[in-house]
Design a protein around this motif. Structure first.
Motif, PDB file in Angstrom:
ATOM      1  N   UNK A 116       0.840  -1.196   0.000  1.00  0.00           N
ATOM      2  CA  UNK A 116       0.000   0.000   0.000  1.00  0.00           C
ATOM      3  C   UNK A 116       0.874   1.246   0.000  1.00  0.00           C
ATOM      4  N   UNK A 117       0.377   2.292  -0.646  1.00  0.00           N
ATOM      5  CA  UNK A 117       1.092   3.569  -0.679  1.00  0.00           C
ATOM      6  C   UNK A 117       0.078   4.692  -0.684  1.00  0.00           C
ATOM      7  N   UNK A 118       0.380   5.748   0.023  1.00  0.00           N
ATOM      8  CA  UNK A 118      -0.471   6.930   0.021  1.00  0.00           C
ATOM      9  C   UNK A 118       0.379   8.178   0.075  1.00  0.00           C
ATOM     10  N   UNK A 119      -0.147   9.259  -0.475  1.00  0.00           N
ATOM     11  CA  UNK A 119       0.604  10.513  -0.440  1.00  0.00           C
ATOM     12  C   UNK A 119      -0.353  11.693  -0.365  1.00  0.00           C
ATOM     13  N   UNK A 120      -0.042  12.602   0.519  1.00  0.00           N
ATOM     14  CA  UNK A 120      -0.683  13.922   0.523  1.00  0.00           C
ATOM     15  C   UNK A 120       0.391  14.970   0.804  1.00  0.00           C
ATOM     16  N   UNK A 121       1.549  14.781   0.175  1.00  0.00           N
ATOM     17  CA  UNK A 121       2.637  15.746   0.352  1.00  0.00           C
ATOM     18  C   UNK A 121       2.313  17.097  -0.265  1.00  0.00           C
ATOM     19  N   UNK A 122       1.217  17.148  -1.005  1.00  0.00           N
ATOM     20  CA  UNK A 122       0.746  18.428  -1.492  1.00  0.00           C
ATOM     21  C   UNK A 122       0.547  19.403  -0.341  1.00  0.00           C
ATOM     22  N   UNK A 123       0.237  18.854   0.842  1.00  0.00           N
ATOM     23  CA  UNK A 123       0.084  19.691   2.038  1.00  0.00           C
ATOM     24  C   UNK A 123       1.357  20.467   2.363  1.00  0.00           C
ATOM     25  N   UNK A 124       2.499  19.957   1.935  1.00  0.00           N
ATOM     26  CA  UNK A 124       3.793  20.540   2.296  1.00  0.00           C
ATOM     27  C   UNK A 124       4.331  21.496   1.238  1.00  0.00           C
ATOM     28  N   UNK A 125       3.532  21.776   0.215  1.00  0.00           N
ATOM     29  CA  UNK A 125       3.981  22.636  -0.880  1.00  0.00           C
ATOM     30  C   UNK A 125       3.520  24.069  -0.633  1.00  0.00           C
ATOM     31  N   UNK A 126       4.458  24.995  -0.709  1.00  0.00           N
ATOM     32  CA  UNK A 126       4.172  26.424  -0.586  1.00  0.00           C
ATOM     33  C   UNK A 126       4.218  27.024  -1.985  1.00  0.00           C
ATOM     34  N   UNK A 127       3.051  27.376  -2.520  1.00  0.00           N
ATOM     35  CA  UNK A 127       2.980  27.870  -3.895  1.00  0.00           C
ATOM     36  C   UNK A 127       3.575  29.267  -4.054  1.00  0.00           C
ATOM     37  N   UNK A 128       3.920  29.897  -2.959  1.00  0.00           N
ATOM     38  CA  UNK A 128       4.583  31.199  -3.044  1.00  0.00           C
ATOM     39  C   UNK A 128       6.104  31.063  -3.025  1.00  0.00           C
ATOM     40  N   UNK A 129       6.588  29.835  -2.862  1.00  0.00           N
ATOM     41  CA  UNK A 129       8.030  29.593  -2.846  1.00  0.00           C
ATOM     42  C   UNK A 129       8.463  29.130  -4.235  1.00  0.00           C
ATOM     43  N   UNK A 130       8.973  30.031  -5.034  1.00  0.00           N
ATOM     44  CA  UNK A 130       9.349  29.715  -6.411  1.00  0.00           C
ATOM     45  C   UNK A 130      10.453  28.663  -6.472  1.00  0.00           C
ATOM     46  N   UNK A 131      11.279  28.593  -5.408  1.00  0.00           N
ATOM     47  CA  UNK A 131      12.368  27.614  -5.398  1.00  0.00           C
ATOM     48  C   UNK A 131      11.859  26.177  -5.449  1.00  0.00           C
ATOM     49  N   UNK A 132      10.653  25.952  -4.966  1.00  0.00           N
ATOM     50  CA  UNK A 132      10.108  24.591  -4.945  1.00  0.00           C
ATOM     51  C   UNK A 132       9.100  24.352  -6.061  1.00  0.00           C
ATOM     52  N   UNK A 133       9.171  25.130  -7.123  1.00  0.00           N
ATOM     53  CA  UNK A 133       8.140  25.078  -8.167  1.00  0.00           C
ATOM     54  C   UNK A 133       8.050  23.728  -8.861  1.00  0.00           C
ATOM     55  N   UNK A 134       9.149  22.960  -8.879  1.00  0.00           N
ATOM     56  CA  UNK A 134       9.058  21.665  -9.556  1.00  0.00           C
ATOM     57  C   UNK A 134       8.178  20.692  -8.773  1.00  0.00           C
ATOM     58  N   UNK A 135       7.796  21.059  -7.545  1.00  0.00           N
ATOM     59  CA  UNK A 135       6.899  20.224  -6.749  1.00  0.00           C
ATOM     60  C   UNK A 135       5.450  20.712  -6.782  1.00  0.00           C
ATOM     61  N   UNK A 136       5.164  21.717  -7.600  1.00  0.00           N
ATOM     62  CA  UNK A 136       3.802  22.230  -7.676  1.00  0.00           C
ATOM     63  C   UNK A 136       2.851  21.207  -8.308  1.00  0.00           C
ATOM     64  N   UNK A 137       3.405  20.147  -8.892  1.00  0.00           N
ATOM     65  CA  UNK A 137       2.555  19.104  -9.474  1.00  0.00           C
ATOM     66  C   UNK A 137       2.124  18.053  -8.459  1.00  0.00           C
ATOM     67  N   UNK A 138       2.560  18.164  -7.208  1.00  0.00           N
ATOM     68  CA  UNK A 138       2.243  17.139  -6.207  1.00  0.00           C
ATOM     69  C   UNK A 138       0.732  17.059  -5.977  1.00  0.00           C
ATOM     70  N   UNK A 139       0.201  15.843  -6.093  1.00  0.00           N
ATOM     71  CA  UNK A 139      -1.203  15.587  -5.817  1.00  0.00           C
ATOM     72  C   UNK A 139      -1.342  14.510  -4.757  1.00  0.00           C
ATOM     73  N   UNK A 140      -2.586  14.173  -4.445  1.00  0.00           N
ATOM     74  CA  UNK A 140      -2.854  13.231  -3.362  1.00  0.00           C
ATOM     75  C   UNK A 140      -3.600  12.000  -3.879  1.00  0.00           C
ATOM     76  N   UNK A 141      -3.408  10.884  -3.172  1.00  0.00           N
ATOM     77  CA  UNK A 141      -4.098   9.653  -3.520  1.00  0.00           C
ATOM     78  C   UNK A 141      -3.395   8.459  -2.908  1.00  0.00           C
ATOM     79  N   UNK A 142      -3.873   7.269  -3.262  1.00  0.00           N
ATOM     80  CA  UNK A 142      -3.303   6.034  -2.713  1.00  0.00           C
ATOM     81  C   UNK A 142      -3.438   4.907  -3.718  1.00  0.00           C
TER      82      UNK A 142
END
Length: 340
Positions: free
Chosen positions: A140-166
């Motif tokens: 089993x695998x699950x992810x909601x790391x989208x919670x940890x993404x700050x859309x105002x932080x341009x440095x982390x923009x490659x993670x703006x595609x993070x979504x949630x599911x299992x």
């Protein structure tokens, strides 16, 4: 050698949708870049008080067990290979999932390789089924790391595609006619020089959580040196993807020319298409681009498999490759033969 087969799988996606347009508005990045370059038409996200990682894993596992016609009491091993960000800190999601499913005869453990987790988890479980006193395993695998993404932080923009599911998969020893896919060999490699390129600055032993760390916003994902990371990653990422794919295929007795379908980590569209081109495949018919989900960590491969099956892209006898990469940086691949 004992045969290991995939007998069932399942997916769960939360109901709430965030569109590329909304991500663009929050981040200040043009919508065309988010949708076309980053490849996010939309993605699913979890509400704050619901759809925790174990909730989603249980839902996906129930579907997987039903497809496999497997009773939870017959499961010998529950392996969680999803996000390290889960219901609680320093906590076994695997044990909780096993308890809630009624897998009372299973032992539960966890394997964490970030977004490269699915091929490696399959590799580990296949080997364990072949040598241990086990017949049936639930991954089993699950992810909601989208919670940890700050859309105002341009440095982390490659993670703006993070979504949630299992997702969930049932692997069994010699399952006979119930086999949906034969599991072959795997390969993986790690370049640890990238180990500190993606971090959540606070919350660990170096910078424990405090009022100050929360106030300073140090509990979201960050890329300290995005330009340096891109400069170092660009020359190695494609070769490493190809190396693990080729090695997994070779160990399984196949080559690139035998490949029919690739279930790969969501990535920017141009790199996705280039990867398929290098593998000698058509990205429109030999895989699924997950622009309706974004990147759901180690759930991506089962999402791509399910969509490919639903779109009629998989046929009996097709050679499938689960191909993934995760920050750290690890690349991994597992080969399977589809039998449905």
């Amino acid at each position: 050698m004992t045969t290991v087969g995939l007998t069932g799988y399942g997916c769960y996606l939360p109901d709430e949708v965030v569109t590329g347009e909304e991500i663009a508005a929050q981040s200040g990045i043009p919508e065309s870049v988010v949708v076309e370059k980053m490849g996010v038409h939309e993605k699913r996200v979890c509400p704050p008080g619901d759809d925790h990682v174990t909730d989603m894993c249980v839902a996906a596992a129930e579907d997987a067990l039903e497809m496999a016609d497997c009773d939870p009491e017959d499961v010998d091993l529950v392996l969680y290979h999803g996000s390290e960000f889960k219901d609680h800190v320093v906590w076994s999601a695997a044990a909780n999932v096993a308890e809630r499913l009624g897998a009372e005869n299973a032992f539960a453990t966890e394997s964490y390789t970030l977004c490269a987790g699915a091929p490696i988890a399959i590799r580990q479980v296949r080997a364990q089924l072949q040598v241990d006193h086990l017949d049936t395993a639930l991954l089993v695998a699950g992810s909601r790391e989208e919670d940890l993404v700050d859309y105002e932080n341009e440095q982390s923009s490659f993670m703006f595609n993070f979504g949630s599911g299992a997702s969930a998969m049932v692997l069994e020893v010699d399952p006979g006619s119930r086999t949906r896919a034969l599991v072959h060999e795997s390969a993986a490699l790690t370049d640890g020089s990238f180990s500190k390129d993606v971090i959540m600055p606070a919350g660990g032993s170096i910078d424990p959580a405090s009022e100050e760390s929360v106030a300073a916003g140090r509990h979201t994902l960050d890329v300290p040196d995005p330009d340096g990371m891109k400069e170092r990653l660009a020359p190695v990422s494609l070769p490493n993807y190809l190396e693990v794919a080729d090695t997994a295929l070779e160990r399984s007795g196949f080559a690139r020319d035998d490949l029919d379908f690739v279930a790969v980590t969501h990535m920017k569209r141009s790199f996705h298409d280039l990867l398929f081109e290098e593998l000698g495949l058509d990205p429109a018919t030999d895989g699924v681009y997950l622009d309706a989900y974004g990147h759901v960590q180690s759930v991506d491969q089962v999402l791509a498999l399910e969509d490919g099956r639903g779109e009629g892209l998989l046929e009996e006898g097709d050679l499938v490759c689960f191909l993934a990469a995760g920050t750290g940086y690890t690349w991994a691949a597992t080969a399977l033969t589809w039998l449905e």
